[in-house]
Design an enzyme around this catalytic site. Structure first.
Site, PDB file in Angstrom:
ATOM      1  N   MET A 226      10.070  24.761  -1.544  1.00  0.00           N
ATOM      2  CA  MET A 226       9.250  23.783  -2.236  1.00  0.00           C
ATOM      3  C   MET A 226      10.098  22.835  -3.063  1.00  0.00           C
ATOM      4  SD  MET A 226       6.113  24.288  -4.948  1.00  0.00           S
ATOM      5  CE  MET A 226       5.005  25.001  -3.727  1.00  0.00           C
TER       6      MET A 226
ATOM      7  N   ARG B 242     -10.152   0.494  15.664  1.00  0.00           N
ATOM      8  CA  ARG B 242     -10.096   1.330  14.461  1.00  0.00           C
ATOM      9  C   ARG B 242     -11.236   0.891  13.544  1.00  0.00           C
ATOM     10  NH1 ARG B 242      -4.459   1.252  11.319  1.00  0.00           N
ATOM     11  NH2 ARG B 242      -5.172  -0.884  10.910  1.00  0.00           N
TER      12      ARG B 242
ATOM     13  N   LYS C 276       0.845  -1.191   0.000  1.00  0.00           N
ATOM     14  CA  LYS C 276       0.000   0.000   0.000  1.00  0.00           C
ATOM     15  C   LYS C 276       0.881   1.242   0.000  1.00  0.00           C
ATOM     16  CE  LYS C 276      -0.388  -0.072   5.056  1.00  0.00           C
ATOM     17  NZ  LYS C 276      -1.291  -0.046   6.218  1.00  0.00           N
TER      18      LYS C 276
ATOM     19  N   TYR D  45      13.837  31.763   2.789  1.00  0.00           N
ATOM     20  CA  TYR D  45      12.621  32.504   3.110  1.00  0.00           C
ATOM     21  C   TYR D  45      12.591  32.909   4.581  1.00  0.00           C
ATOM     22  CZ  TYR D  45      10.458  31.321  -1.383  1.00  0.00           C
ATOM     23  OH  TYR D  45      10.156  31.220  -2.708  1.00  0.00           O
TER      24      TYR D  45
END
Length: 820
Positions: A764, A587, A490, A715
């Site tokens: 980023m 869960r 997964k 930044y």
């Protein structure tokens, strides 16, 4: 190394001259590559002169990594090396070999020496896997079998090892005599004699004679009697009581006949005492079966039982150690094998190509076979391989390869050199093809790989499929033979790329895969993955695709059971499902209070065939939760008994995840679920040394800037230089999955073996690091997670877990798969 080396021992062993004596701690490691220095103060750097690289040019690089003990051949470059111990020798290579011989003589365990033309590395790896289940062993890394590779392999032997497996390769007369004095094998394995490196010898007989020098003092020599030339040479040179032969016909010490079946091969063993045993393997190709039989006989000679050997055979892999899978342009898949080129290696690479998931065409890009002996017979053999593996197209590069006559079913395009191939390649409309690129080094086929691989920015995630296999093998060694394995793929296989990893797991004979969502399972089916796939979080809208793609959903509530049952009833179909039982995770899942109603639904909707019953342990990774975990397991067993009473049949039961496999081996039940452990993270901390990191996230330096004290970086001016120095900007940011919490010194990266802190905020697409005082250049490789930077420790630094770091790696980061 077996024992540390003092200065006096270094001088005596190398017959060197002490040029300068500085602070000299005992040497516990020896390096010839400044890029691979991890413990500088305890490392001896030997400056070798190679064909293309002179180690003396890298003395300062080694010095910058903490090395203070050097062996050199001259004093030309040593003036900047202050407070160092410098030993001058006539030949650095001979000094390296002498040190290796010394280390070998300190070792009291068994040494197995392997030589031959082909199969050395495979047999070494397979025998190593089999022996490692019983003994602590050392073995040659990769294909380190040369005049420098063998000494480096010998330095890997330590005093805790019980045995060592060392391979030896030669290309010129006189080389094996040197290797013999270093390896001094107790047991020898002679694989075969072929065309590789034939140009260095006047005849095949001379090459064979040279190779057999390795076994001069060996007590036992394992070989295949059917190789007539080898049999004659061995019986001429060695007494019969030192020879251990095997054959597929009666007459050898061991008879190992093979019979190919639908899904593999059966090997029937007749021992010298006429005892019988049958081995089973998924291999069907002749090269693998020969290598396997060498391995079996060697393991028997070393005292392993037939049963012990058979337990390891199912997880032995077929692949060569240097193959790399890369995403290509226009949905092509590339197999990069530009390391060397000979007939046996081509056969192995084509076997690997053939085992990949299907593409539109199978294409080979091949150069002249430079080490091949008789050209005409070699290219006849190449033609046979092309036919056998049913290739659709060949691009043939070089002057000799023009002799190749491919079968009518294959199109061959000839080019006199790599430049002309590259010029014409764009005209061939390659699309969704499987392409093997295999050529001798001088043809520079890395340029072909560069032209065909998908364009990537400087950040890649490298996935070591051999490490994945080794981790899988480790966990399999903890399981009973009857216990099945479900592998979690997964979340893009924990960031590693579900398709390639799932395909590899099919080869490893995993029993089940598990994904989170239906569309993940659909993608795997579309890529021809055939293993059963459990879907953990199905939704009602996906019922159609679950049926269409033969996916097996988890059912966790009464309402969901009814919805799926009604869907199957109205569509006159059946489906396999897995019932999630809540024993304490709280869960999802059926509670004990749901069982009576569940029993009614089971009878009402028999189209839902229960494939398994399972539960999640809430605290398997921590000893303090052991009591709670055992209560969960007891409750699970009780709930399963009730459900089986409703069904009248027994579905599979599974409760253990990666942590549970290690901590609760008595509760394996029918199947276990292997997740994060497969990818090299042992969350219990009990067997971390047994696992290998599968993934390495790396990028490159884009630019280096020199800044003054007080200058700010990034930044919001969050980074401030507290000294005059330099920073490097690297090509990774939070959009690639590099967590912003690593900003402002929390995170570190590794460049040329040295750690550099992050400075300022992570952007980023870029990150700045402080590289003051480091010898780095634009374009240098930067490791974000992986070798030398523990993923577990990196996660801890920002208060998270390795799962998050792995699964956050962006899909825009290209995955490269390789086999070391």
């Amino acid at each position: 190394m077996v024992n540390a080396l003092t200065l006096q021992e270094l001088l005596l062993i190398t017959n060197g001259q002490l040029l300068h004596q500085g602070h000299h701690p005992s040497v516990t490691a020896i390096s010839t590559d400044s890029r691979k220095i991890y413990h500088g103060k305890q490392t001896l750097f030997v400056a070798l002169k190679g064909f293309k690289v002179n180690g003396h040019d890298y003395l300062m690089d080694a010095f910058s990594k903490g090395v203070r003990t050097f062996i050199v051949e001259n004093d030309k470059h040593i003036s900047p090396l202050t407070d160092c111990t410098i030993i001058v020798v006539k030949s650095a290579l001979e000094a390296l070999q002498a040190l290796a011989k010394w280390n070998r003589n300190q070792f009291s365990g068994v040494v197995i020496g392997i030589t031959g033309s082909n199969g050395k590395t495979i047999i070494k790896e397979w025998l190593g896997q089999i022996l490692a289940s019983r003994f602590d062993i050392a073995k040659s890394p990769k294909s380190y079998n040369s005049q420098t590779g063998v000494p480096l392999s010998i330095f890997g032997i330590e005093n805790h090892h019980k045995a060592a497996i060392i391979e030896a390769g030669i290309s010129l007369p006189g080389e094996m005599a040197k290797l013999q004095t270093i390896i001094q094998p107790n047991i020898g394995i002679m694989t075969n004699i072929g065309t590789a490196h034939a140009e260095g010898f006047s005849s095949q007989a001379e090459k064979l004679h040279e190779k057999l020098l390795l076994f001069k003092d060996a007590q036992l020599i394992v070989y295949r009697k059917d190789h007539a030339a080898i049999h004659r040479a061995l019986t001429d040179q060695f007494p019969s009581d030192r020879l251990v032969s095997w054959s597929d016909q009666p007459g050898g010490d061991y008879t190992l006949s093979t019979k190919k079946e639908k899904e593999g091969s059966k090997l029937t063993l007749i021992k010298p005492d006429l005892g019988l045993f049958t081995f089973h393997s998924h291999f069907t190709d002749e090269a693998s079966l020969e290598n396997l039989r060498h391995t079996i006989v060697a393991a028997l000679v070393l005292g392993l039982s037939e049963t012990q050997i058979q337990q390891s055979i199912p997880v032995l892999d077929t692949v060569e150690m240097r193959l790399t899978l890369k995403a290509g342009i226009h949905q092509c898949l590339l197999i990069d094998d530009t390391y060397n080129n000979d007939l046996a290696g081509l056969d192995i690479a084509l076997e690997f190509l053939n085992s990949q998931r299907p593409k539109k065409r199978k294409i080979l890009i091949l150069s002249d076979l430079l080490q091949a002996g008789d050209k005409s017979s070699v290219y006849d053999s190449v033609s046979n391989l092309i036919s056998h593996y049913q290739l659709d197209m060949v691009f043939a590069v070089g002057s000799d390869i023009g002799q190749l006559k491919a079968p009518p079913s294959c199109t061959v395009n000839f080019f006199r050199d790599t430049a002309h191939l590259l010029e014409k390649l764009p005209t061939y409309a390659l699309q969704d093809d499987l392409i093997l690129i295999k050529g001798a080094r001088i043809f520079q086929f890395e340029r072909v790989v560069d032209a065909l691989q998908e364009r990537i920015h400087g950040t890649v995630l490298e996935i070591n499929l051999n490490a994945l296999r080794k981790n899988f093998t480790f966990y399999k060694s903890l399981l009973k033979p009857s216990t099945k394995t479900m592998i979690m793929v997964k979340a893009f296989a924990y960031g590693g790329g579900a398709t390639e990893i799932a395909h590899h797991l099919e080869q490893l004979k995993a029993d089940y895969l598990a994904v989170a969502y239906t569309d993940e399972g659909v993608s795997l089916r579309q890529e021809k993955i055939k293993l059963p796939i459990m879907v953990l979080n199905p939704v009602q809208e996906s019922f159609g695709n679950l049926i269409k793609y033969d996916l097996e959903p988890v059912v966790y509530s009464l309402s969901f059971f009814r919805q799926l049952g009604e869907y199957c009833q109205s569509n006159a179909t059946t489906i396999k499902v897995h019932l999630d039982l809540d024993t304490g995770m709280h869960r999802l899942g059926f509670g004990e209070e749901d069982l009576e109603a569940l029993g009614t639904l089971l009878h009402q909707f028999p189209a839902l065939q229960i494939a398994s019953l399972y539960t999640h342990l809430a605290g398997a990774d921590e000893a303090l939760h052991e009591g709670y975990s055992k209560r969960q397991l007891a409750q699970f067993q009780s709930m399963c008994s009730t459900i089986k009473g409703f069904l009248g049949y027994a579905p599979l039961m599974h409760a253990l995840n990666s942590a549970g496999i290690v901590r609760y081996p008595a509760h394996q039940l029918d199947m276990v679920r292997l997740g994060i452990g497969l990818y090299g993270i042992e969350v219990n901390g009990l067997h971390e040394n047994a696992l290998q990191p599968v993934s390495v996230l790396k990028t490159t330096i884009s630019q280096i800037k020199h800044l003054k004290k007080g200058d700010t970086v990034g930044y919001s001016r969050k980074g401030t230089m507290d000294h005059d120095g330099k920073i490097a900007t690297i090509a990774i940011g939070y959009a690639d999955g590099y967590d912003r919490r690593f900003s402002n010194g929390t995170g570190q990266v590794l460049i040329n073996g040295q750690k550099a802190p992050v400075i300022g905020n992570i952007c980023m697409d870029m990150t700045m690091i402080d590289v003051t005082g480091m010898n780095v250049h634009e374009g240098d490789e930067v490791i974000i997670y992986g070798h030398g930077l523990s993923l577990k420790e990196q996660a801890k630094a920002i208060g998270t877990i390795p799962y998050e770091l792995l699964t956050n790696i962006s899909s825009r980061v290209k995955r490269v798969y390789y086999l070391d």
